[in-house]
Design a protein around this motif. Structure first.
Motif, mmCIF file in Angstrom:
data_model
loop_
_atom_site.group_PDB
_atom_site.id
_atom_site.type_symbol
_atom_site.label_atom_id
_atom_site.label_comp_id
_atom_site.label_asym_id
_atom_site.label_seq_id
_atom_site.Cartn_x
_atom_site.Cartn_y
_atom_site.Cartn_z
ATOM 1 N N THR A 198 1.467 12.850 14.534
ATOM 2 C CA THR A 198 2.712 13.696 15.940
ATOM 3 C C THR A 198 4.250 14.369 14.777
ATOM 4 O OG1 THR A 198 3.845 11.753 16.149
ATOM 5 C CG2 THR A 198 2.356 12.173 17.601
ATOM 6 N N ASP A 199 3.862 13.988 13.275
ATOM 7 C CA ASP A 199 4.069 15.242 12.502
ATOM 8 C C ASP A 199 4.193 15.382 11.088
ATOM 9 O OD1 ASP A 199 7.327 15.255 11.788
ATOM 10 O OD2 ASP A 199 7.818 12.550 11.908
ATOM 11 N N ALA A 200 4.441 16.559 10.468
ATOM 12 C CA ALA A 200 4.369 17.421 9.076
ATOM 13 C C ALA A 200 3.935 16.056 8.022
ATOM 14 C CB ALA A 200 5.213 18.084 8.881
ATOM 15 N N ILE A 201 3.593 15.153 8.048
ATOM 16 C CA ILE A 201 2.766 13.898 7.428
ATOM 17 C C ILE A 201 1.879 13.963 7.119
ATOM 18 C CG2 ILE A 201 2.569 11.456 6.596
ATOM 19 C CD1 ILE A 201 4.898 11.174 8.815
ATOM 20 N N GLU A 202 1.082 13.888 5.654
ATOM 21 C CA GLU A 202 -0.405 14.155 5.046
ATOM 22 C C GLU A 202 -1.260 12.944 6.004
ATOM 23 O OE1 GLU A 202 -1.993 15.410 0.649
ATOM 24 O OE2 GLU A 202 0.020 16.148 1.629
ATOM 25 N N VAL A 203 -2.093 13.395 5.945
ATOM 26 C CA VAL A 203 -2.871 12.315 6.387
ATOM 27 C C VAL A 203 -4.259 12.536 5.391
ATOM 28 C CG1 VAL A 203 -5.549 11.886 7.884
ATOM 29 C CG2 VAL A 203 -3.723 13.667 8.772
ATOM 30 N N PRO A 204 -3.634 10.256 5.251
ATOM 31 C CA PRO A 204 -4.675 9.622 3.651
ATOM 32 C C PRO A 204 -6.195 10.401 3.980
ATOM 33 C CG PRO A 204 -2.819 7.974 4.964
ATOM 34 C CD PRO A 204 -3.695 9.441 5.562
ATOM 35 N N LYS A 205 -6.830 10.599 2.571
ATOM 36 C CA LYS A 205 -7.627 11.089 2.440
ATOM 37 C C LYS A 205 -8.860 10.248 1.719
ATOM 38 C CE LYS A 205 -7.991 14.561 4.997
ATOM 39 N NZ LYS A 205 -7.673 16.046 4.882
ATOM 40 N N ASP A 206 -10.287 10.101 2.018
ATOM 41 C CA ASP A 206 -11.418 9.306 0.808
ATOM 42 C C ASP A 206 -10.059 7.894 0.741
ATOM 43 O OD1 ASP A 206 -12.711 11.524 0.912
ATOM 44 O OD2 ASP A 206 -11.268 12.425 -0.595
ATOM 45 N N ARG A 207 -10.014 7.137 1.422
ATOM 46 C CA ARG A 207 -9.501 5.336 1.431
ATOM 47 C C ARG A 207 -11.256 5.027 1.904
ATOM 48 N NH1 ARG A 207 -4.760 2.784 3.571
ATOM 49 N NH2 ARG A 207 -5.530 3.821 6.034
ATOM 50 N N THR A 208 -11.114 4.286 0.815
ATOM 51 C CA THR A 208 -12.410 3.317 0.924
ATOM 52 C C THR A 208 -11.959 2.101 2.263
ATOM 53 O OG1 THR A 208 -11.344 1.273 -0.088
ATOM 54 C CG2 THR A 208 -12.824 2.868 -1.865
ATOM 55 N N VAL A 209 -13.025 1.801 2.698
ATOM 56 C CA VAL A 209 -12.461 0.321 4.181
ATOM 57 C C VAL A 209 -12.157 -1.216 3.356
ATOM 58 C CG1 VAL A 209 -13.703 -1.558 5.671
ATOM 59 C CG2 VAL A 209 -15.481 0.920 5.394
ATOM 60 N N GLY A 210 -11.942 -0.546 2.082
ATOM 61 C CA GLY A 210 -11.118 -2.411 1.686
ATOM 62 C C GLY A 210 -9.613 -1.948 2.100
ATOM 63 N N GLU A 211 -9.495 -0.288 1.098
ATOM 64 C CA GLU A 211 -7.803 0.524 1.027
ATOM 65 C C GLU A 211 -7.536 0.950 2.294
ATOM 66 O OE1 GLU A 211 -8.291 2.759 -2.850
ATOM 67 O OE2 GLU A 211 -8.963 3.907 -0.754
ATOM 68 N N MET A 212 -8.178 0.394 3.484
ATOM 69 C CA MET A 212 -7.542 0.461 5.265
ATOM 70 C C MET A 212 -7.086 -0.755 5.696
ATOM 71 S SD MET A 212 -10.709 2.830 6.956
ATOM 72 C CE MET A 212 -11.174 4.437 5.895
ATOM 73 N N ASP A 213 -7.863 -1.437 4.840
ATOM 74 C CA ASP A 213 -7.639 -2.513 5.316
ATOM 75 C C ASP A 213 -6.161 -3.566 5.145
ATOM 76 O OD1 ASP A 213 -9.843 -3.102 6.906
ATOM 77 O OD2 ASP A 213 -11.464 -4.313 5.275
ATOM 78 N N GLN A 214 -5.617 -3.171 4.369
ATOM 79 C CA GLN A 214 -4.606 -2.889 3.380
ATOM 80 C C GLN A 214 -2.933 -3.217 4.069
ATOM 81 O OE1 GLN A 214 -4.994 -5.008 0.003
ATOM 82 N NE2 GLN A 214 -6.921 -4.276 -0.285
#
Ligand SMILES: [Zn+2]
Length: 237
Positions: free
Chosen positions: A83-99
């Motif tokens: 909803t805001d002008a903030i960059e969407v994270p890219k190419d994260r592994t599923v392990g990184e998403m769990d953090q």
């Protein structure tokens, strides 16, 4: 004229329909269980219109009784990459998403959405609300967990006239909550869901083609790969 038998009317249910893969599958499951579906989508100030267009397409393809898109502006608060002008994270592994809880989290979004769904359900006299939350292949959002849903169900029955007077006993249905993305895709495919109509990407191009690299795309593509299927949705080259 066919006789109208008592009890032959389908039960009504409200479904939160985002236009994504999970909500489309949830809608198909609810329909297969015989519910007449009242679909609710939100124009909440999301940066990309593609998901609202997808919600329209999915609602049409699934033959819902009614599809309502409510306009509420969560941009007034901002603070989310959706909803805001903030960059969407890219190419994260599923392990990184769990953090932790990612920047694509929209503050209290499912509480806001379920509250509107509850109001609509009470007006319809519908005790059943469907939401396609998933706590397996997900991005760590706190409002996708079963304990949140159970707590909201208690709220629903405490907060409404129908709940207090016991004319309705509200139930929040989350058929996907313990499934992997691959299981969701397999079940939806069996039920005839056209995933080419759905949209999951947090950062699509102006034509609605998915990026293939945000958390949502990564989880979706992993799900299709594990299901042994090809995602029919458009991706940027
Ligand atoms: Zn994406």
């Amino acid at each position: 004229m066919p006789l109208k038998l008592f009890g032959s009317m389908p039960r009504s249910a409200v479904i939160l329909l985002s236009g994504g893969l999970d909500s489309a599958t949830t809608a198909a499951i609810a329909l297969s269980e015989g519910y007449a579906l009242y679909a609710l989508s939100f124009d909440y100030g999301q940066r990309h219109r593609s998901e609202l267009e997808a919600a329209e397409r999915v609602a049409k393809s699934l033959d819902v009784a009614r599809h309502v898109t409510l306009k509420i502006d969560l941009r007034a608060f901002g603070s989310s990459a959706l909803t805001d002008a903030i960059e969407v994270p890219k190419d994260r592994t599923v392990g990184e998403m769990d953090q932790g809880i990612p920047i694509t989290y929209v503050p209290a979004r499912n509480t806001v959405f379920l509250s509107f769904a509850l109001g609509y359900a009470e007006v319809l006299g519908a005790a059943d609300i469907f939401i396609g939350v998933n706590a397996v292949d997900y991005s760590g959002y706190p409002d996708c967990r079963p304990e949140f849903i159970e707590a909201f169900e208690r709220v629903a029955n405490l907060a409404t006239k129908a709940g207090v007077e016991r004319t309705l006993m509200f139930k929040i249905h989350t058929p996907l909550v313990h499934w992997t993305k691959a299981q969701i895709i397999r079940r939806g495919t069996e039920l005839g869901v056209d995933y080419g109509l759905t949209h999951s990407c947090y950062d699509p191009d102006s034509m609605g083609a998915a990026c293939g690299h945000c958390d949502s795309c990564v989880l979706r593509l992993k799900g299709f790969a594990e299901a042994g299927l090809t995602d029919p949705a458009p991706y940027r080259p």
